[in-house]
Design a protein around this motif. Structure first.
Motif, short mmCIF file in Angstrom:
data_model
loop_
_atom_site.label_atom_id
_atom_site.label_comp_id
_atom_site.label_asym_id
_atom_site.label_seq_id
_atom_site.Cartn_x
_atom_site.Cartn_y
_atom_site.Cartn_z
N GLY A 1 59.70 41.06 53.17
CA GLY A 1 58.52 41.30 54.00
C GLY A 1 57.52 40.19 53.79
N SER A 2 56.24 40.52 53.83
CA SER A 2 55.24 39.48 53.60
C SER A 2 53.91 40.08 53.14
N PHE A 3 53.21 39.30 52.34
CA PHE A 3 51.81 39.58 52.01
C PHE A 3 50.95 38.67 52.89
N MET A 4 49.80 39.19 53.32
CA MET A 4 48.91 38.43 54.19
C MET A 4 47.48 38.47 53.69
N LEU A 5 46.80 37.34 53.74
CA LEU A 5 45.35 37.33 53.53
C LEU A 5 44.69 37.59 54.87
N THR A 6 43.49 38.10 54.84
CA THR A 6 42.72 38.34 56.08
C THR A 6 41.39 37.61 55.99
N THR A 7 40.90 37.17 57.13
CA THR A 7 39.65 36.40 57.15
C THR A 7 38.71 36.93 58.23
N ILE B 1 51.81 35.83 44.22
CA ILE B 1 52.26 35.05 43.06
C ILE B 1 53.15 35.91 42.16
N TYR B 2 52.69 37.12 41.88
CA TYR B 2 53.47 38.02 41.03
C TYR B 2 54.83 38.33 41.65
N ASN B 3 54.84 38.52 42.97
CA ASN B 3 56.09 38.84 43.65
C ASN B 3 57.10 37.69 43.55
N GLN B 4 56.60 36.47 43.58
CA GLN B 4 57.50 35.32 43.45
C GLN B 4 57.95 35.11 41.99
N LEU B 5 57.15 35.61 41.06
CA LEU B 5 57.48 35.45 39.64
C LEU B 5 58.56 36.44 39.17
N THR B 6 58.64 37.59 39.81
CA THR B 6 59.50 38.67 39.32
C THR B 6 60.68 38.91 40.26
N LYS B 7 61.71 39.55 39.74
CA LYS B 7 62.94 39.78 40.51
C LYS B 7 62.76 40.85 41.58
N GLU B 8 61.97 41.89 41.27
CA GLU B 8 61.77 42.96 42.25
C GLU B 8 60.92 42.47 43.42
N ASP B 9 61.39 42.73 44.63
CA ASP B 9 60.62 42.36 45.82
C ASP B 9 59.68 43.50 46.18
N THR C 1 57.45 43.68 48.44
CA THR C 1 57.15 43.87 49.87
C THR C 1 58.07 44.91 50.50
N LYS C 2 59.29 45.06 49.98
CA LYS C 2 60.27 46.04 50.48
C LYS C 2 60.48 45.92 52.00
N GLY C 3 60.22 44.73 52.55
CA GLY C 3 60.41 44.51 53.98
C GLY C 3 59.20 44.82 54.83
N PHE D 1 44.48 45.51 40.31
CA PHE D 1 45.75 44.88 40.67
C PHE D 1 46.92 45.79 40.28
N ASP D 2 46.85 46.40 39.12
CA ASP D 2 47.93 47.27 38.66
C ASP D 2 48.16 48.45 39.60
N GLN D 3 47.08 48.99 40.17
CA GLN D 3 47.23 50.10 41.12
C GLN D 3 48.01 49.65 42.35
N ALA D 4 47.72 48.45 42.84
CA ALA D 4 48.44 47.93 44.00
C ALA D 4 49.92 47.75 43.69
N VAL D 5 50.21 47.23 42.50
CA VAL D 5 51.61 47.02 42.10
C VAL D 5 52.33 48.36 41.98
N ARG D 6 51.68 49.36 41.40
CA ARG D 6 52.30 50.67 41.26
C ARG D 6 52.61 51.29 42.62
N TYR D 7 51.67 51.14 43.55
CA TYR D 7 51.89 51.68 44.90
C TYR D 7 53.12 51.02 45.54
N LEU D 8 53.20 49.71 45.43
CA LEU D 8 54.31 49.00 46.06
C LEU D 8 55.64 49.30 45.37
N SER D 9 55.61 49.50 44.08
CA SER D 9 56.84 49.81 43.33
C SER D 9 57.46 51.13 43.79
N LYS D 10 56.62 52.08 44.26
CA LYS D 10 57.10 53.39 44.70
C LYS D 10 57.52 53.41 46.16
N LEU D 11 57.27 52.33 46.89
CA LEU D 11 57.66 52.29 48.30
C LEU D 11 59.18 52.32 48.44
#
Length: 340
Positions: A52-58, A243-251, A253-255, A326-336
């Motif tokens: 999938g993808s992460f996006m910044l917003t402006t 950055i963290y997503n590129q550093l670790t094996k687990e994706d 974004t899950k698509g 940041f940890d809360q965001a990672v936990r949410y994504l890990s459960k997706l």
């Protein structure tokens, strides 16, 4: 002859309308900007791919003219701010933009530090001096120093961080003078100033400059972030996730297409930002399915609550997710569940 005179009012009106485009009002207007994928912007050496993808917003921010001011008045999702809410009255557009770009650099560093700490990888810094981020009106530095100047000596001594500079000045008293050696436009200059009390905090003395460290962040693997002319600190959370997503094996974004906003501190705290409503609109237009919003510990006027309201108003199906860290965001994504 009659023809010539009949054209005169038209010409006058045309000149007035054109002039109005270039007449700046003492306001800034913000409007929805863009949502931009981060994988092409951020490269972690030998980093992992993502489905999938992460996006910044402006948001798009600019000083108002008559037309943009009226358009903002008529628009539900454009905001008008008095100029002194955005920049100091004596701060030029150039200085304001430089301050925004320096804030972006700090956001990158915090994001790298947060992601590497989460991945249990070391981070090191090479300090090179300090940059002036702002000059306080009415203080000795006004008119002598400006945003973007790089200070590398104080009283002949080299200070490689803002903290050391501040500690040195804090030991002095009102009326004491300090000599600053700095560079501007590639030229070395020197200025001497007497210290003065700050109006908003008389217990402190200084020359009236806000500082940011000029430093290189050293990591293994190497991280490169190319933000071009994007300024401000509000992409910090999304930078750290990419950055963290590129550093670790687990994706993580899950698509999914995942957008969000929020300044990030080096210890992973998500800090609220401005323009959340405009960023929701930008993310929705870009097809985002999930949006992370600063929760501010559940405050009634939090970014998260404003984001939920805007999402409801525009009828988006995008899921708004509150985060304080940041940890809360990672936990949410890990459960997706993986998107199929």
């Amino acid at each position: 002859m009659r023809s010539r005179f009949s054209l005169r009012p038209f010409i006058i009106i045309t000149v007035i309308l054109i002039a109005a485009m270039f007449y700046s009002l003492p306001y800034y207007v913000s409007k929805p900007g863009m949502a931009k994928e981060l994988e092409p912007i951020i490269n972690v050496e030998n980093g992992q791919d993502e489905s999938g993808s992460f996006m910044l917003t402006t948001v798009r921010m600019g000083q108002a003219n008559i037309y943009s001011y009226l358009a903002a008045k008529l628009s539900k999702y454009q905001e008008i701010y008095p100029i002194d809410m955005i920049r100091d009255k004596k701060e030029t557009d150039e200085e304001y933009n430089a301050r925004q770009l320096h804030m972006m650099e700090g956001s990158k560093e915090n994001a790298i530090e947060t992601a590497f700490h989460k991945a249990r990888l070391p981070v090191h810094y090479r300090y090179k001096g300090v940059y002036i981020l702002e000059v306080v009106p009415g203080m000795p530095a006004e008119g002598k120093l400006k945003t973007g100047d790089k200070i590398f000596k104080v009283d002949g001594q080299i200070f490689d961080s803002a903290e050391k500079f501040t500690d040195y000045v804090r030991k002095k008293h009102v009326g004491d003078s300090i000599s600053l050696t700095y560079s501007r436009d590639g030229k070395t200059r020197q200025v001497k100033m007497a210290l003065k009390k700050f109006k908003d905090d008389p217990s402190k003395v200084g020359v009236g400059i806000g500082l940011v460290d000029d430093k290189d962040i050293i990591t293994n693997p190497h991280v490169k972030i190319n933000t071009d002319e994007i300024g401000g600190p509000s992409a910090g959370l999304m930078f750290s996730l990419e950055i963290y997503n590129q550093l670790t094996k687990e994706d993580l974004t899950k698509g999914y297409q995942i957008a969000g906003t929020g300044t990030i501190s080096p210890d992973g705290i998500v800090v609220p930002i401005g323009g959340i409503e405009q960023k929701i609109i930008a993310a929705d237009k870009a097809g985002a399915e999930i949006f992370f919003a600063p929760n501010e510990k559940g405050a009634a006027d939090s970014n998260y609550r404003a984001a939920v309201k805007t999402a409801k108003d525009i009828g988006t199906k995008m899921k708004i997710v509150p985060v304080d860290t940041f940890d809360q965001a990672v936990r949410y994504l890990s459960k997706l569940r993986q998107k199929t």
